[in-house]
Motif scaffolding. Structure first.
Motif, mmCIF file in Angstrom:
data_model
loop_
_atom_site.group_PDB
_atom_site.id
_atom_site.type_symbol
_atom_site.label_atom_id
_atom_site.label_comp_id
_atom_site.label_asym_id
_atom_site.label_seq_id
_atom_site.Cartn_x
_atom_site.Cartn_y
_atom_site.Cartn_z
ATOM 1 N N ALA A 108 12.879 5.698 -2.621
ATOM 2 C CA ALA A 108 11.724 6.518 -3.007
ATOM 3 C C ALA A 108 12.047 7.939 -2.564
ATOM 4 N N GLN A 109 12.490 8.764 -3.516
ATOM 5 C CA GLN A 109 13.060 10.046 -3.149
ATOM 6 C C GLN A 109 11.996 11.088 -2.782
ATOM 7 N N ASN A 110 11.164 11.404 -3.718
ATOM 8 C CA ASN A 110 10.141 12.427 -3.485
ATOM 9 C C ASN A 110 9.053 12.291 -4.558
ATOM 10 N N SER A 111 8.041 13.130 -4.425
ATOM 11 C CA SER A 111 6.903 13.048 -5.367
ATOM 12 C C SER A 111 7.295 13.440 -6.779
ATOM 13 N N SER A 112 8.366 14.171 -6.959
ATOM 14 C CA SER A 112 8.789 14.594 -8.296
ATOM 15 C C SER A 112 9.540 13.494 -9.027
ATOM 16 N N THR A 113 10.404 12.777 -8.309
ATOM 17 C CA THR A 113 11.236 11.755 -8.951
ATOM 18 C C THR A 113 10.671 10.347 -8.811
ATOM 19 N N GLY A 114 9.905 10.106 -7.747
ATOM 20 C CA GLY A 114 9.407 8.763 -7.484
ATOM 21 C C GLY A 114 10.542 7.861 -7.018
ATOM 22 N N ILE A 115 10.468 6.554 -7.354
ATOM 23 C CA ILE A 115 11.495 5.573 -6.956
ATOM 24 C C ILE A 115 12.574 5.564 -8.024
ATOM 25 N N VAL A 116 13.829 5.854 -7.584
ATOM 26 C CA VAL A 116 14.923 6.011 -8.544
ATOM 27 C C VAL A 116 16.177 5.315 -8.052
ATOM 28 N N GLU A 117 17.098 5.093 -8.988
ATOM 29 C CA GLU A 117 18.449 4.598 -8.671
ATOM 30 C C GLU A 117 19.412 5.752 -8.865
ATOM 31 N N ARG A 118 20.252 6.028 -7.845
ATOM 32 C CA ARG A 118 21.143 7.175 -7.901
ATOM 33 C C ARG A 118 22.526 6.813 -7.320
ATOM 34 N N PRO A 119 23.583 7.532 -7.775
ATOM 35 C CA PRO A 119 24.902 7.359 -7.130
ATOM 36 C C PRO A 119 24.885 8.021 -5.760
ATOM 37 N N LEU A 120 25.772 7.561 -4.883
ATOM 38 C CA LEU A 120 25.815 8.113 -3.526
ATOM 39 C C LEU A 120 26.080 9.605 -3.514
ATOM 40 N N ASP A 121 26.937 10.084 -4.442
ATOM 41 C CA ASP A 121 27.264 11.509 -4.429
ATOM 42 C C ASP A 121 26.113 12.372 -4.951
ATOM 43 N N TYR A 122 25.050 11.742 -5.428
ATOM 44 C CA TYR A 122 23.846 12.509 -5.791
ATOM 45 C C TYR A 122 23.261 13.168 -4.549
ATOM 46 N N ASP A 123 23.242 12.405 -3.463
ATOM 47 C CA ASP A 123 22.783 12.934 -2.179
ATOM 48 C C ASP A 123 23.424 12.071 -1.097
ATOM 49 N N MET A 124 24.610 12.470 -0.664
ATOM 50 C CA MET A 124 25.394 11.641 0.252
ATOM 51 C C MET A 124 24.651 11.417 1.569
ATOM 52 N N PRO A 125 24.458 10.148 1.938
ATOM 53 C CA PRO A 125 23.748 9.857 3.196
ATOM 54 C C PRO A 125 24.580 10.221 4.412
ATOM 55 N N THR A 126 23.946 10.250 5.552
ATOM 56 C CA THR A 126 24.635 10.552 6.818
ATOM 57 C C THR A 126 25.279 9.320 7.414
ATOM 58 N N GLY A 127 24.584 8.172 7.333
ATOM 59 C CA GLY A 127 25.106 6.963 7.931
ATOM 60 C C GLY A 127 24.436 5.745 7.307
ATOM 61 N N ALA A 128 24.734 4.549 7.878
ATOM 62 C CA ALA A 128 24.167 3.301 7.378
ATOM 63 C C ALA A 128 24.088 2.265 8.476
ATOM 64 N N VAL A 129 23.138 1.350 8.333
ATOM 65 C CA VAL A 129 23.001 0.227 9.268
ATOM 66 C C VAL A 129 22.972 -1.061 8.462
ATOM 67 N N ARG A 130 23.441 -2.153 9.097
ATOM 68 C CA ARG A 130 23.474 -3.439 8.435
ATOM 69 C C ARG A 130 22.568 -4.419 9.190
ATOM 70 N N VAL A 131 21.583 -4.961 8.492
ATOM 71 C CA VAL A 131 20.619 -5.885 9.111
ATOM 72 C C VAL A 131 20.763 -7.289 8.548
ATOM 73 N N LEU A 132 21.526 -7.478 7.526
ATOM 74 C CA LEU A 132 21.722 -8.806 6.938
ATOM 75 C C LEU A 132 22.832 -9.561 7.671
#
Length: 266
Positions: free
Chosen positions: A242-266
């Motif tokens: 859920a990106q922001n109020s303009s885009t809502g919930i979207v599917e995007r490639p990682l290079d659209y907005d590269m995250p800082t890190g990740a966690v694994r809970v599974l």
């Protein structure tokens, strides 16, 4: 002419003097008579002191030379022994130093070999663990009957069903969500309870590198513990959030907005 000229002399013939007689007698008897203060000395007695006087210096010089040579020889022998002792000592020290160096080199080589073996073991275990996790997951197009794969498929299916819904700050669904509300709702579908806010979600499970992402990993932006945005990795280099109020919930490639890190809970 003297009246006495023809008269035989009345002087008695001159008798040889005692010294003359002694001289003749000495020569005849094998002695040499010397007229020194009126004494006669046998010839061999007169020659003996001369012979002794000539031989004594020769004997003394030979002895001195021999003694000097003996002293030189003794000094040379002592020097040779001292030099040999010094050489032996130097060789002994060198041998001990070489043995010490060899022992240190062997010890260092063993330590390095042990370290490399440990690193190889850990790398093997990590590879086996990754392979095990990968085998427990399937692609979205071919889900398996395993619990992990089924959970992952359920998670992704729920997220895709929310695409296009509105972004509303503080909302947890079902018609709208904010970023952390969407991830919390998605993981609740497979029995995993997540904290409500992004900061807390970014410290759950195990931190993983962005080059080792797996389907179902939670992505975060900002630093762990103070993240300001989260999303979920769905594979193929893409995420849903859920990106922001303009885009809502979207599917995007990682290079659209590269995250800082990740966690694994599974």
């Amino acid at each position: 002419m003297s009246p006495n000229a023809l008269i035989p002399s009345h002087r008695k013939p001159r008798r040889p003097s005692a010294s003359s007689r002694a001289l003749r007698a000495g020569v005849t008897g094998g002695f040499l008579t010397l007229a020194v203060t009126g004494a006669t000395v046998p010839a061999n007695a007169a020659e003996k002191p001369v012979s002794e006087t000539q031989e004594m210096p020769t004997i003394t010089t030979a002895l001195a030379t021999s003694a000097a040579r003996s002293a030189d020889t003794a000094e040379q022998v002592a020097f040779n022994y001292e030099r040999q002792a010094l050489q032996d000592s130097a060789f002994s020290h060198a041998a001990k130093a070489a043995e010490k160096h060899k022992a240190e080199a062997v010890k260092k080589a063993k330590a390095e070999a042990k370290k490399k073996a440990e690193e190889a073991r850990k790398a093997k275990e990590a590879a086996e663990a990754r392979a095990s996790r990968s085998s427990e997951r399937s692609t979205l197009s071919a889900p398996s009957s395993s619990t992990a794969t089924g959970s992952t498929a359920t998670l992704v299916s729920f997220l895709k069903a929310q695409l296009g819904k509105a972004y509303v700050l503080g909302s947890s669904g079902p018609s709208s969500y904010d970023c952390s509300g969407l991830t919390q709702a998605a993981f609740s579908q497979i029995g995993i309870d997540l904290p409500r806010v992004s900061q807390d979600q970014s410290t759950q499970g195990t931190q993983v590198g962005l080059d080792n992402l797996q389907v179902g990993d939670i992505l975060y932006w900002g630093s762990a513990g103070s993240a300001y945005h989260v999303g979920v990795y769905i594979g193929d280099g893409k995420f849903i959030g859920a990106q922001n109020s303009s885009t809502g919930i979207v599917e995007r490639p990682l290079d659209y907005d590269m995250p800082t890190g990740a966690v694994r809970v599974l």
